[in-house]
Scaffold this motif. Structure first.
Motif, PDB file in Angstrom:
ATOM      1  N   TYR A 235      11.528  22.111  -0.809  1.00 34.37           N
ATOM      2  CA  TYR A 235      10.236  22.798  -0.742  1.00 34.37           C
ATOM      3  C   TYR A 235       9.966  23.480  -2.078  1.00 34.37           C
ATOM      4  CZ  TYR A 235       9.946  22.239   4.327  1.00 34.37           C
ATOM      5  OH  TYR A 235       9.849  21.722   5.597  1.00 34.37           O
ATOM      6  N   ASP A 236       8.711  23.418  -2.503  1.00 35.59           N
ATOM      7  CA  ASP A 236       8.321  24.107  -3.733  1.00 35.59           C
ATOM      8  C   ASP A 236       7.896  25.544  -3.446  1.00 35.59           C
ATOM      9  OD1 ASP A 236       8.467  21.851  -5.675  1.00 35.59           O
ATOM     10  OD2 ASP A 236       7.017  20.976  -4.290  1.00 35.59           O
ATOM     11  N   PHE A 237       7.256  25.777  -2.296  1.00 36.53           N
ATOM     12  CA  PHE A 237       6.797  27.112  -1.918  1.00 36.53           C
ATOM     13  C   PHE A 237       7.019  27.326  -0.424  1.00 36.53           C
ATOM     14  CE2 PHE A 237       4.078  25.709  -5.425  1.00 36.53           C
ATOM     15  CZ  PHE A 237       4.267  26.733  -6.328  1.00 36.53           C
ATOM     16  N   ILE A 238       7.502  28.526  -0.070  1.00 28.75           N
ATOM     17  CA  ILE A 238       7.587  28.935   1.335  1.00 28.75           C
ATOM     18  C   ILE A 238       6.977  30.329   1.431  1.00 28.75           C
ATOM     19  CG2 ILE A 238       9.088  29.475   3.285  1.00 28.75           C
ATOM     20  CD1 ILE A 238      11.060  27.450   2.297  1.00 28.75           C
ATOM     21  N   PHE A 239       5.899  30.445   2.185  1.00 25.47           N
ATOM     22  CA  PHE A 239       5.187  31.711   2.324  1.00 25.47           C
ATOM     23  C   PHE A 239       5.569  32.398   3.635  1.00 25.47           C
ATOM     24  CE2 PHE A 239       2.434  28.932  -0.231  1.00 25.47           C
ATOM     25  CZ  PHE A 239       2.254  29.720  -1.348  1.00 25.47           C
ATOM     26  N   ASP A 240       5.261  33.684   3.700  1.00 25.84           N
ATOM     27  CA  ASP A 240       5.454  34.458   4.927  1.00 25.84           C
ATOM     28  C   ASP A 240       4.078  34.760   5.504  1.00 25.84           C
ATOM     29  OD1 ASP A 240       6.114  36.089   6.994  1.00 25.84           O
ATOM     30  OD2 ASP A 240       7.153  37.602   5.799  1.00 25.84           O
ATOM     31  N   LYS A 241       3.800  34.204   6.657  1.00 27.14           N
ATOM     32  CA  LYS A 241       2.486  34.362   7.289  1.00 27.14           C
ATOM     33  C   LYS A 241       2.202  35.818   7.654  1.00 27.14           C
ATOM     34  CE  LYS A 241      -0.243  32.553  11.177  1.00 27.14           C
ATOM     35  NZ  LYS A 241      -0.219  31.668  12.367  1.00 27.14           N
ATOM     36  N   SER A 242       3.219  36.583   7.994  1.00 28.41           N
ATOM     37  CA  SER A 242       3.023  37.952   8.443  1.00 28.41           C
ATOM     38  C   SER A 242       3.016  38.956   7.292  1.00 28.41           C
ATOM     39  CB  SER A 242       4.109  38.347   9.445  1.00 28.41           C
ATOM     40  OG  SER A 242       5.388  38.235   8.858  1.00 28.41           O
ATOM     41  N   ALA A 243       3.157  38.466   6.046  1.00 26.11           N
ATOM     42  CA  ALA A 243       3.141  39.353   4.880  1.00 26.11           C
ATOM     43  C   ALA A 243       1.702  39.539   4.402  1.00 26.11           C
ATOM     44  CB  ALA A 243       4.036  38.796   3.783  1.00 26.11           C
TER      45      ALA A 243
ATOM     46  N   ARG B 289      16.533  29.075  14.449  1.00 30.71           N
ATOM     47  CA  ARG B 289      17.731  28.357  14.910  1.00 30.71           C
ATOM     48  C   ARG B 289      18.888  28.559  13.940  1.00 30.71           C
ATOM     49  NH1 ARG B 289      13.903  24.398  16.632  1.00 30.71           N
ATOM     50  NH2 ARG B 289      14.099  23.257  14.682  1.00 30.71           N
ATOM     51  N   ALA B 290      18.596  28.575  12.654  1.00 27.66           N
ATOM     52  CA  ALA B 290      19.646  28.796  11.654  1.00 27.66           C
ATOM     53  C   ALA B 290      20.254  30.185  11.806  1.00 27.66           C
ATOM     54  CB  ALA B 290      19.074  28.624  10.250  1.00 27.66           C
ATOM     55  N   ILE B 291      19.408  31.193  12.063  1.00 31.11           N
ATOM     56  CA  ILE B 291      19.899  32.558  12.255  1.00 31.11           C
ATOM     57  C   ILE B 291      20.734  32.650  13.525  1.00 31.11           C
ATOM     58  CG2 ILE B 291      19.166  34.927  12.760  1.00 31.11           C
ATOM     59  CD1 ILE B 291      16.736  34.403  10.962  1.00 31.11           C
ATOM     60  N   THR B 292      20.288  31.974  14.592  1.00 27.73           N
ATOM     61  CA  THR B 292      21.019  31.987  15.867  1.00 27.73           C
ATOM     62  C   THR B 292      22.395  31.361  15.704  1.00 27.73           C
ATOM     63  OG1 THR B 292      18.942  31.832  17.100  1.00 27.73           O
ATOM     64  CG2 THR B 292      20.959  31.272  18.280  1.00 27.73           C
ATOM     65  N   ARG B 293      22.460  30.224  14.992  1.00 27.27           N
ATOM     66  CA  ARG B 293      23.762  29.580  14.755  1.00 27.27           C
ATOM     67  C   ARG B 293      24.685  30.502  13.965  1.00 27.27           C
ATOM     68  NH1 ARG B 293      20.479  24.967  13.790  1.00 27.27           N
ATOM     69  NH2 ARG B 293      20.638  25.308  11.543  1.00 27.27           N
ATOM     70  N   SER B 294      24.129  31.150  12.944  1.00 29.16           N
ATOM     71  CA  SER B 294      24.923  32.072  12.132  1.00 29.16           C
ATOM     72  C   SER B 294      25.426  33.242  12.965  1.00 29.16           C
ATOM     73  CB  SER B 294      24.071  32.580  10.961  1.00 29.16           C
ATOM     74  OG  SER B 294      24.781  33.528  10.203  1.00 29.16           O
TER      75      SER B 294
ATOM     76  N   ILE C 295      17.148  35.957   7.179  1.00 29.96           N
ATOM     77  CA  ILE C 295      15.943  35.132   7.040  1.00 29.96           C
ATOM     78  C   ILE C 295      15.847  34.584   5.622  1.00 29.96           C
ATOM     79  CG2 ILE C 295      13.413  35.201   7.016  1.00 29.96           C
ATOM     80  CD1 ILE C 295      13.561  37.251   9.291  1.00 29.96           C
ATOM     81  N   PHE C 296      16.075  35.450   4.641  1.00 31.15           N
ATOM     82  CA  PHE C 296      15.992  35.025   3.244  1.00 31.15           C
ATOM     83  C   PHE C 296      17.026  33.937   2.948  1.00 31.15           C
ATOM     84  CE2 PHE C 296      17.225  35.501  -1.243  1.00 31.15           C
ATOM     85  CZ  PHE C 296      15.998  35.283  -1.854  1.00 31.15           C
TER      86      PHE C 296
ATOM     87  N   GLN D  36      16.185  30.128   1.848  1.00 27.70           N
ATOM     88  CA  GLN D  36      16.736  29.584   0.603  1.00 27.70           C
ATOM     89  C   GLN D  36      17.428  28.253   0.847  1.00 27.70           C
ATOM     90  OE1 GLN D  36      15.145  31.443  -1.921  1.00 27.70           O
ATOM     91  NE2 GLN D  36      17.105  31.395  -2.947  1.00 27.70           N
ATOM     92  N   ASP D  37      18.234  28.189   1.914  1.00 30.49           N
ATOM     93  CA  ASP D  37      18.954  26.952   2.231  1.00 30.49           C
ATOM     94  C   ASP D  37      17.978  25.807   2.527  1.00 30.49           C
ATOM     95  OD1 ASP D  37      21.343  28.240   1.891  1.00 30.49           O
ATOM     96  OD2 ASP D  37      21.673  28.624   4.025  1.00 30.49           O
ATOM     97  N   MET D  38      16.943  26.105   3.308  1.00 28.02           N
ATOM     98  CA  MET D  38      15.969  25.064   3.658  1.00 28.02           C
ATOM     99  C   MET D  38      15.162  24.614   2.441  1.00 28.02           C
ATOM    100  SD  MET D  38      14.525  26.062   7.416  1.00 28.02           S
ATOM    101  CE  MET D  38      15.671  26.192   8.792  1.00 28.02           C
TER     102      MET D  38
END
Length: 220
Positions: A129-137, A156-161, A116-117, A121-123
């Protein structure tokens, strides 16, 4: 100053993800968690069984006290207390803050958290993006518009990987299987066959020379 000016012109780009949603949709993680839940339930049943046995021993002792000496009563009470302490220690070992359940949960979560991290990071780099938050944190999000939710894109990125890794593993397994099916070479047998071929070839040469001499004699 130039950096501040650029940010002011394009605006701050913000997105968020929902880690719980992502984990719920990763089959490998869910399967592993299901196995861990089965193991935890087995531990719970084991502990409950032992505690029930201890409770029965206490009840039996209470009913038999009138027939026992004080020394025997104290001895049996000590045995019961010792067994109870053992099972409570075992319960702490399995379900405590640093117990087996917590350790195995962390071991299961670490690989998917790393994925996930890496995807975030790639996205962040590719989409600026300047900030990406975690809603469940623990971050308090009083309101979040769905258009800023990139959880599905991360998923989708994780699934492809994951598919790429599975393809590589499949190719490696196939190569290993093919390697196992290669017939073993019997060096001794191969040497005998080679010597036999050389002998046949040598005899053939001698035979041809003899035929040539006979043919020459007849012509003479």
């Amino acid at each position: 100053m130039l950096s501040i000016s650029v940010h002011a012109q394009r605006g701050v780009r913000i997105a968020y993800i929902d880690t719980e949603y992502i984990l719920e949709n990763v089959p490998e993680y869910q399967e592993a968690m299901s196995q861990l839940d089965d193991k935890a339930q087995k531990w719970k049943n084991e502990i409950q069984g032992k505690l029930s046995e201890i409770a029965q021993k206490r009840k039996d002792l209470s009913n038999e006290k009138v027939l026992l000496t004080n020394e025997l009563i104290e001895e049996r009470e000590e045995d019961i207390m010792f067994e109870e302490k053992e099972i409570l220690d075992y319960q702490q070992k399995r379900f405590g803050p640093n117990g087996d359940l917590m350790i195995q949960q962390k071991q299961l979560m670490q690989p998917i958290q790393d994925q996930i991290f890496a995807a975030v990071q790639d996205m962040a780099e590719s989409r600026k993006y300047d900030f990406i938050f975690d809603k469940s944190a623990d971050v308090v999000m009083l309101y979040s518009a769905e258009r800023f939710d990139i959880s599905d894109q991360v998923l989708r990125a994780i699934t492809r990987s994951s598919k790429r890794r599975q393809a590589q593993n499949k190719a490696q397994r196939k190569a290993a299987e093919e390697e196992e099916t290669v017939p073993e070479i019997n060096e001794e047998q191969e040497a005998r066959e080679k010597a036999l071929e050389e002998k046949k070839e040598s005899e053939g040469k001698c035979c041809r020379k003899t035929q040539t001499r006979n043919f020459s004699c007849k012509r003479g």
